[in-house]
Motif scaffolding. Structure first.
Motif, mmCIF file in Angstrom:
data_model
loop_
_atom_site.group_PDB
_atom_site.id
_atom_site.type_symbol
_atom_site.label_atom_id
_atom_site.label_comp_id
_atom_site.label_asym_id
_atom_site.label_seq_id
_atom_site.Cartn_x
_atom_site.Cartn_y
_atom_site.Cartn_z
ATOM 1 N N GLY A 7 48.531 15.607 -10.529
ATOM 2 C CA GLY A 7 47.534 14.675 -10.034
ATOM 3 C C GLY A 7 47.391 13.528 -11.008
ATOM 4 N N HIS A 8 46.730 12.481 -10.577
ATOM 5 C CA HIS A 8 46.443 11.366 -11.474
ATOM 6 C C HIS A 8 45.099 10.760 -11.103
ATOM 7 C CE1 HIS A 8 47.211 8.314 -8.399
ATOM 8 N NE2 HIS A 8 48.345 8.921 -8.097
ATOM 9 N N LEU A 9 44.550 10.008 -11.999
ATOM 10 C CA LEU A 9 43.280 9.341 -11.774
ATOM 11 C C LEU A 9 43.367 8.407 -10.567
ATOM 12 C CD1 LEU A 9 40.426 8.741 -13.287
ATOM 13 C CD2 LEU A 9 41.565 6.621 -13.969
ATOM 14 N N LEU A 10 42.333 8.413 -9.736
ATOM 15 C CA LEU A 10 42.213 7.400 -8.685
ATOM 16 C C LEU A 10 41.413 6.211 -9.203
ATOM 17 C CD1 LEU A 10 41.607 9.539 -5.465
ATOM 18 C CD2 LEU A 10 43.751 8.815 -6.509
ATOM 19 N N GLY A 11 40.340 6.473 -9.917
ATOM 20 C CA GLY A 11 39.648 5.409 -10.639
ATOM 21 C C GLY A 11 38.439 4.810 -9.975
ATOM 22 N N GLY A 12 38.176 5.147 -8.718
ATOM 23 C CA GLY A 12 37.034 4.545 -8.035
ATOM 24 C C GLY A 12 35.707 4.864 -8.693
ATOM 25 N N ALA A 13 35.502 6.128 -9.058
ATOM 26 C CA ALA A 13 34.253 6.536 -9.700
ATOM 27 C C ALA A 13 34.091 5.847 -11.049
ATOM 28 C CB ALA A 13 34.221 8.054 -9.865
ATOM 29 N N LEU A 14 35.146 5.842 -11.836
ATOM 30 C CA LEU A 14 35.097 5.236 -13.164
ATOM 31 C C LEU A 14 34.742 3.756 -13.078
ATOM 32 C CD1 LEU A 14 35.600 5.430 -16.215
ATOM 33 C CD2 LEU A 14 38.017 4.967 -15.758
ATOM 34 N N ALA A 15 35.404 3.038 -12.184
ATOM 35 C CA ALA A 15 35.158 1.598 -12.057
ATOM 36 C C ALA A 15 33.749 1.319 -11.552
ATOM 37 C CB ALA A 15 36.185 0.975 -11.113
ATOM 38 N N ALA A 16 33.299 2.069 -10.560
ATOM 39 C CA ALA A 16 31.972 1.831 -9.992
ATOM 40 C C ALA A 16 30.876 2.033 -11.022
ATOM 41 C CB ALA A 16 31.747 2.749 -8.799
ATOM 42 N N ILE A 17 31.000 3.074 -11.833
ATOM 43 C CA ILE A 17 29.960 3.387 -12.815
ATOM 44 C C ILE A 17 29.987 2.390 -13.978
ATOM 45 C CG2 ILE A 17 29.164 5.125 -14.472
ATOM 46 C CD1 ILE A 17 30.371 7.212 -12.421
ATOM 47 N N LEU A 18 31.164 1.976 -14.396
ATOM 48 C CA LEU A 18 31.261 1.064 -15.535
ATOM 49 C C LEU A 18 30.860 -0.363 -15.180
ATOM 50 C CD1 LEU A 18 34.530 2.153 -17.389
ATOM 51 C CD2 LEU A 18 32.169 2.544 -18.094
ATOM 52 N N VAL A 19 31.322 -0.870 -14.031
ATOM 53 C CA VAL A 19 31.107 -2.289 -13.730
ATOM 54 C C VAL A 19 30.426 -2.552 -12.390
ATOM 55 C CG1 VAL A 19 32.974 -3.122 -15.204
ATOM 56 C CG2 VAL A 19 33.492 -2.471 -12.850
ATOM 57 N N GLY A 20 30.051 -1.518 -11.656
ATOM 58 C CA GLY A 20 29.358 -1.707 -10.391
ATOM 59 C C GLY A 20 30.246 -1.404 -9.202
ATOM 60 N N PRO A 21 29.677 -0.990 -8.061
ATOM 61 C CA PRO A 21 30.485 -0.582 -6.911
ATOM 62 C C PRO A 21 31.320 -1.695 -6.284
ATOM 63 C CG PRO A 21 28.146 -0.676 -6.350
ATOM 64 C CD PRO A 21 28.230 -0.806 -7.839
ATOM 65 N N TYR A 22 30.746 -2.886 -6.152
ATOM 66 C CA TYR A 22 31.518 -3.986 -5.559
ATOM 67 C C TYR A 22 32.664 -4.398 -6.479
ATOM 68 C CZ TYR A 22 27.626 -4.534 -2.270
ATOM 69 O OH TYR A 22 26.675 -4.320 -1.299
ATOM 70 N N THR A 23 32.346 -4.559 -7.748
ATOM 71 C CA THR A 23 33.388 -4.907 -8.709
ATOM 72 C C THR A 23 34.385 -3.772 -8.837
ATOM 73 O OG1 THR A 23 31.720 -6.190 -9.911
ATOM 74 C CG2 THR A 23 33.793 -5.771 -11.046
ATOM 75 N N GLY A 24 33.912 -2.538 -8.693
ATOM 76 C CA GLY A 24 34.803 -1.380 -8.748
ATOM 77 C C GLY A 24 35.855 -1.402 -7.649
ATOM 78 N N VAL A 25 35.441 -1.763 -6.439
ATOM 79 C CA VAL A 25 36.409 -1.891 -5.335
ATOM 80 C C VAL A 25 37.475 -2.915 -5.693
ATOM 81 C CG1 VAL A 25 36.703 -2.674 -2.950
ATOM 82 C CG2 VAL A 25 34.818 -1.142 -3.528
ATOM 83 N N LEU A 26 37.054 -4.023 -6.277
ATOM 84 C CA LEU A 26 38.012 -5.070 -6.654
ATOM 85 C C LEU A 26 38.938 -4.596 -7.769
ATOM 86 C CD1 LEU A 26 35.672 -8.207 -6.606
ATOM 87 C CD2 LEU A 26 37.200 -7.384 -4.797
ATOM 88 N N CYS A 27 38.403 -3.869 -8.741
ATOM 89 C CA CYS A 27 39.234 -3.355 -9.841
ATOM 90 C C CYS A 27 40.372 -2.494 -9.312
ATOM 91 C CB CYS A 27 38.381 -2.533 -10.810
ATOM 92 S SG CYS A 27 37.375 -3.485 -11.946
ATOM 93 N N VAL A 28 40.034 -1.506 -8.482
ATOM 94 C CA VAL A 28 41.057 -0.597 -7.963
ATOM 95 C C VAL A 28 42.008 -1.349 -7.034
ATOM 96 C CG1 VAL A 28 41.490 1.551 -6.722
ATOM 97 C CG2 VAL A 28 39.465 1.351 -8.181
ATOM 98 N N SER A 29 41.502 -2.315 -6.282
ATOM 99 C CA SER A 29 42.364 -3.099 -5.390
ATOM 100 C C SER A 29 43.384 -3.903 -6.180
ATOM 101 C CB SER A 29 41.515 -4.033 -4.518
ATOM 102 O OG SER A 29 40.645 -3.300 -3.675
#
Length: 347
Positions: free
Chosen positions: A66-88
């Motif tokens: 398995g590997h990290l997906l990253g959605g949770a990490l990004a949302a908590i660190l920089v916010g949910p909207y910015t998190g979507v953009l980070c993973v995208s």
């Protein structure tokens, strides 16, 4: 969980592309409220860190990784909207440069890995933070639970998408059981990485963690009959600490992608394993950029496997941090322009 070309038919791929585009558009608007002097510089780094850690497949069961997906990490660190953009941003770089995740399946991957994981994780996280004690340990614990649940949620989302637009005739019940089962295990690894990372940042700079805002209250000073905020007397020290966190994060990302990734598990990830076992991959198509100089996370014509993979990882981190920082800088500038006072002339 990168879906390749050929798993999902054209109509559903197009439909998820519309969903992904709408989610990105909404996130661009939402990110204007989230990105400030604290989160804007961190957002590009978060994208680069997710790219690096996604190269570190870890074993979860016999013959599966398995590997990290990253959605949770990004949302908590920089916010949910910015998190979507980070993973995208990460998914876009992986699909174009490294032939990881189909280009026609980009909408599927953004919907599944960026939108679903981020929304589920942040909703769970905020719910837990409201009921847990207001301390740093609660942020870490809530991060762990949110990340655990976000991964099987993505597995469920993929199964639903496949049930509607799958290109092979397989038992959806068996696919769902296999996908959810293996991704619950992957979720534990995701949770460990997320909690360790969030906990490390919270320990040194809780003000940089979007999900920890409000954890520290401003000191109050009584002046007469009123309580006023104690002025911040250490802006220079905070700026230096901010730069230290950024540099440490970038160096860590480069080391993980350029060196540690060589030791990652070579076993297929959860989706690849289930696809092979259940016949989902019967109509997989060759990636449009399969002949890319960086395809499969190696530099073309570099014979040494360790050097090839390390260089590809370093290039990936560099490109992702530049692309991510550029996007978030532009969004931040747009926010600044939106909130700037309008000058009026007087007669």
């Amino acid at each position: 969980m990168h879906v390749p070309d050929g798993f999902i038919d054209a109509p559903i791929s197009a439909a998820t592309g519309v969903v992904a585009a709408a989610a990105v558009a909404v996130s661009l608007r939402g990110a204007r409220r989230e990105l400030d002097e604290r989160t804007a510089p961190l957002a590009g780094l978060v994208a680069a860190f997710i790219f690096a850690v996604q190269m570190l497949n870890f074993p979860v069961a016999a013959g599966t990784s398995g590997h990290l997906l990253g959605g949770a990490l990004a949302a908590i660190l920089v916010g949910p909207y910015t998190g979507v953009l980070c993973v995208s941003v990460v998914l876009l770089m992986q699909g174009i440069l490294f032939a990881d995740g189909g280009l026609t399946a980009l909408g599927v991957n953004i919907t599944d890995m960026a939108v679903v994981t981020t929304v589920v994780a942040y909703a769970v996280f905020r719910g837990l933070v409201k009921v847990l004690p207001r301390r740093r340990g609660s942020i870490t614990a809530a991060s762990f639970v949110a990340a655990v649940l976000s991964v099987p949620a993505a597995a469920v989302a993929f199964t639903l998408i496949y049930a509607i637009g799958g290109t092979t005739d397989v038992s959806i019940g068996k696919v769902a059981t296999a996908m959810i089962g293996v991704h619950v295990l992957i979720g534990v690894g995701e949770a460990a990485i997320t909690a360790l990372t969030v906990g490390a940042v919270v320990a040194v700079r809780p003000d940089l963690v979007y999900g920890a805002r409000g954890l520290q209250q401003k000191l109050k000073l009584r002046v007469g009959d009123e309580l006023v905020d104690v002025p911040d007397t250490a802006p220079v020290a905070a700026a230096r600490s901010h730069r230290k966190v950024w540099i440490t994060g970038l160096v860590t990302s480069l080391v993980l992608a350029g060196f540690v990734s060589f030791y990652a598990s070579a076993n297929p990830d959860g989706l690849e394993k289930v696809a092979a076992d259940k016949g989902i991959d019967a109509k997989t198509e060759e990636h449009a950029t399969a002949d890319s100089p960086l395809a499969d996370y190696g530099v073309k014509d570099v014979e040494n496997a360790r050097l090839s993979g390390g260089l590809a990882g370093v290039i990936g981190v560099g490109v992702t941090v530049v692309a991510g920082t550029g996007v978030f800088w532009a969004v931040r500038r747009r926010r600044t322009a939106d909130v700037s006072p309008v000058r009026t002339s007087s007669v």
